[in-house]
Design an enzyme around this catalytic site. Structure first.
Site, PDB file in Angstrom:
ATOM      1  N   GLY A  47       0.754  -1.246   0.000  1.00 34.61           N
ATOM      2  CA  GLY A  47       0.000   0.000   0.000  1.00 34.61           C
ATOM      3  C   GLY A  47       0.786   1.298   0.000  1.00 34.61           C
ATOM      4  O   GLY A  47       0.333   2.297  -0.527  1.00 34.61           O
ATOM      5  N   GLU A 101       3.480   4.150   6.111  1.00 33.10           N
ATOM      6  CA  GLU A 101       2.274   3.347   5.838  1.00 33.10           C
ATOM      7  C   GLU A 101       1.245   4.172   5.072  1.00 33.10           C
ATOM      8  O   GLU A 101       1.199   5.402   5.201  1.00 33.10           O
ATOM      9  CB  GLU A 101       1.645   2.894   7.169  1.00 33.10           C
ATOM     10  CG  GLU A 101       1.754   1.418   7.456  1.00 33.10           C
ATOM     11  CD  GLU A 101       0.964   0.500   6.535  1.00 33.10           C
ATOM     12  OE1 GLU A 101       0.742   0.818   5.345  1.00 33.10           O
ATOM     13  OE2 GLU A 101       0.569  -0.560   7.021  1.00 33.10           O
ATOM     14  N   LYS A 133      -7.604   6.097  10.806  1.00 35.58           N
ATOM     15  CA  LYS A 133      -9.018   5.977  11.205  1.00 35.58           C
ATOM     16  C   LYS A 133      -9.088   5.886  12.734  1.00 35.58           C
ATOM     17  O   LYS A 133      -9.021   4.775  13.284  1.00 35.58           O
ATOM     18  CB  LYS A 133      -9.631   4.716  10.592  1.00 35.58           C
ATOM     19  CG  LYS A 133      -9.755   4.724   9.072  1.00 35.58           C
ATOM     20  CD  LYS A 133     -10.334   3.382   8.592  1.00 35.58           C
ATOM     21  CE  LYS A 133     -10.524   3.356   7.089  1.00 35.58           C
ATOM     22  NZ  LYS A 133     -10.882   1.994   6.595  1.00 35.58           N
ATOM     23  N   PHE A 154     -14.425   2.600   4.214  1.00 36.04           N
ATOM     24  CA  PHE A 154     -13.427   2.027   3.316  1.00 36.04           C
ATOM     25  C   PHE A 154     -13.011   3.018   2.232  1.00 36.04           C
ATOM     26  O   PHE A 154     -13.848   3.643   1.599  1.00 36.04           O
ATOM     27  CB  PHE A 154     -13.968   0.749   2.682  1.00 36.04           C
ATOM     28  CG  PHE A 154     -12.915  -0.050   1.990  1.00 36.04           C
ATOM     29  CD1 PHE A 154     -12.047  -0.855   2.717  1.00 36.04           C
ATOM     30  CD2 PHE A 154     -12.761   0.019   0.620  1.00 36.04           C
ATOM     31  CE1 PHE A 154     -11.051  -1.579   2.088  1.00 36.04           C
ATOM     32  CE2 PHE A 154     -11.765  -0.706  -0.024  1.00 36.04           C
ATOM     33  CZ  PHE A 154     -10.915  -1.509   0.712  1.00 36.04           C
ATOM     34  N   VAL A 155     -11.702   3.132   2.013  1.00 40.71           N
ATOM     35  CA  VAL A 155     -11.178   4.027   0.970  1.00 40.71           C
ATOM     36  C   VAL A 155     -10.270   3.262   0.008  1.00 40.71           C
ATOM     37  O   VAL A 155      -9.724   2.213   0.348  1.00 40.71           O
ATOM     38  CB  VAL A 155     -10.401   5.226   1.574  1.00 40.71           C
ATOM     39  CG1 VAL A 155     -11.326   6.225   2.229  1.00 40.71           C
ATOM     40  CG2 VAL A 155      -9.331   4.757   2.567  1.00 40.71           C
ATOM     41  N   ASP A 161      -5.946  -0.418  -2.029  1.00 40.80           N
ATOM     42  CA  ASP A 161      -6.679  -1.245  -2.986  1.00 40.80           C
ATOM     43  C   ASP A 161      -8.023  -1.707  -2.452  1.00 40.80           C
ATOM     44  O   ASP A 161      -8.242  -1.765  -1.240  1.00 40.80           O
ATOM     45  CB  ASP A 161      -5.863  -2.493  -3.317  1.00 40.80           C
ATOM     46  CG  ASP A 161      -5.789  -3.464  -2.139  1.00 40.80           C
ATOM     47  OD1 ASP A 161      -5.329  -3.027  -1.058  1.00 40.80           O
ATOM     48  OD2 ASP A 161      -6.211  -4.626  -2.280  1.00 40.80           O
ATOM     49  N   ARG A 167      -5.013   0.694  -6.752  1.00 39.38           N
ATOM     50  CA  ARG A 167      -3.868   1.348  -6.098  1.00 39.38           C
ATOM     51  C   ARG A 167      -3.296   2.482  -6.950  1.00 39.38           C
ATOM     52  O   ARG A 167      -2.672   3.395  -6.437  1.00 39.38           O
ATOM     53  CB  ARG A 167      -2.740   0.332  -5.856  1.00 39.38           C
ATOM     54  CG  ARG A 167      -3.086  -0.776  -4.887  1.00 39.38           C
ATOM     55  CD  ARG A 167      -1.818  -1.566  -4.539  1.00 39.38           C
ATOM     56  NE  ARG A 167      -2.089  -2.850  -3.908  1.00 39.38           N
ATOM     57  CZ  ARG A 167      -2.283  -3.029  -2.611  1.00 39.38           C
ATOM     58  NH1 ARG A 167      -2.260  -2.000  -1.787  1.00 39.38           N
ATOM     59  NH2 ARG A 167      -2.498  -4.225  -2.126  1.00 39.38           N
TER      60      ARG A 167
HETATM   61  P1  IMP Z   1      -4.887  -2.386  10.276  1.00 35.51           P
HETATM   62  O1  IMP Z   1      -3.999  -3.540  10.612  1.00 35.51           O
HETATM   63  O2  IMP Z   1      -6.334  -2.666  10.597  1.00 35.51           O
HETATM   64  O3  IMP Z   1      -4.447  -1.060  10.850  1.00 35.51           O
HETATM   65  O4  IMP Z   1      -4.920  -2.248   8.724  1.00 35.51           O
HETATM   66  C1  IMP Z   1      -3.871  -1.755   8.066  1.00 35.51           C
HETATM   67  C2  IMP Z   1      -3.814  -2.242   6.643  1.00 35.51           C
HETATM   68  O5  IMP Z   1      -5.089  -2.584   6.095  1.00 35.51           O
HETATM   69  C3  IMP Z   1      -3.321  -1.092   5.836  1.00 35.51           C
HETATM   70  O6  IMP Z   1      -1.923  -1.154   5.692  1.00 35.51           O
HETATM   71  C4  IMP Z   1      -4.039  -1.230   4.523  1.00 35.51           C
HETATM   72  O7  IMP Z   1      -3.255  -2.001   3.655  1.00 35.51           O
HETATM   73  C5  IMP Z   1      -5.304  -1.971   4.854  1.00 35.51           C
HETATM   74  N1  IMP Z   1      -6.480  -1.041   4.968  1.00 35.51           N
HETATM   75  C6  IMP Z   1      -7.007  -0.527   6.104  1.00 35.51           C
HETATM   76  N2  IMP Z   1      -8.067   0.268   5.845  1.00 35.51           N
HETATM   77  C7  IMP Z   1      -8.207   0.272   4.492  1.00 35.51           C
HETATM   78  C8  IMP Z   1      -9.108   0.934   3.599  1.00 35.51           C
HETATM   79  O8  IMP Z   1     -10.023   1.701   3.975  1.00 35.51           O
HETATM   80  N3  IMP Z   1      -8.904   0.686   2.281  1.00 35.51           N
HETATM   81  C9  IMP Z   1      -7.919  -0.129   1.806  1.00 35.51           C
HETATM   82  N4  IMP Z   1      -7.055  -0.764   2.607  1.00 35.51           N
HETATM   83  C10 IMP Z   1      -7.188  -0.567   3.944  1.00 35.51           C
HETATM   84 MG    MG Z   2      -0.811  -1.277   3.962  1.00 37.48          MG
END
Ligand code: IMP
Ligand code: MG
Length: 176
Positions: A47, A101, A133, A154-155, A161, A167
């Site tokens: 990402g 990130e 978030k 969701f974005v 992606d 992406r």
């Molecule tokens: P976390 O472990 O829940 O903080 O998620 C982190 C990872 O999930 C990020 O590095 C993103 O790759 C993916 N992610 C989290 N939210 C989104 C979103 O809204 N859209 C797309 N990918 C997301």
């Molecule tokens: Mg990521």
């Protein structure tokens, strides 16, 4: 302008001009904070590849760049388990590390990365994330550089992606 990806509809949420001007500010701040220090930036694949490419060009000192690859998300949901997909190839001991990130959502992935990177005994570890978030965040480690705080929706685009797609989009889109 709406975009359809795999039968889901997305609309523009953060336009590219706004992303770029915020990234320039973040780069200036990072340049000041790490002046005179050996900085190694670690991009989190997949990402963060676009964010790292843009942000790193606003950092005015010569830095080292490397990548880590993990996977955690499935479809529209953050998963509880994080998997390492690539080993770190650099020696991080004694260095100042900045993790780059695309987004911190629940924070589970970043928590995993912090553990992984700290085990290599760097001098310091900081975090730069384009998106955050706060409503979904389950931890309390500090996020040193945050581009935009966004609601728990969701974005996609600018590195992020939906099911492997989108992406490459220069703007950030939100699920309609
Ligand atoms: P976390 O472990 O829940 O903080 O998620 C982190 C990872 O999930 C990020 O590095 C993103 O790759 C993916 N992610 C989290 N939210 C989104 C979103 O809204 N859209 C797309 N990918 C997301
Ligand atoms: Mg990521």
């Amino acid at each position: 302008m709406k975009k359809e990806i795999k039968e889901k509809l997305f609309e523009i949420y953060i336009p590219q001009e706004k992303i770029q001007s915020r990234i320039a500010q973040m780069g200036n701040q990072i340049s000041k904070d790490f002046e005179g220090k050996d900085l190694c930036i670690i991009g989190v694949l997949n990402g963060a590849f676009i964010f790292l490419a843009d942000l790193s060009r606003h950092i005015t000192t010569a830095v080292q760049v490397t990548f880590l690859r993990i996977s955690s998300y499935q479809g529209l949901q953050s998963s509880q388990s994080v998997e390492k997909k690539m080993e770190l190839s650099e020696d991080l001991s004694g260095k100042h590390i900045l993790i780059i990130e695309d987004i911190v959502d629940t924070g589970i992935s970043m928590n995993f990365l912090l553990g992984e990177i700290r085990s290599h005994q760097p001098s310091s570890v900081s975090i730069a994330t384009l998106l955050f978030k706060p409503e979904a965040f389950q931890f309390n480690y500090p996020l040193n550089y945050v581009g935009f705080e966004i609601p728990n929706k969701f974005v996609v685009g600018y590195g992020l992606d939906y099911d492997g797609l989108g992406r490459n989009l220069p703007d950030i889109y939100q699920l309609v």
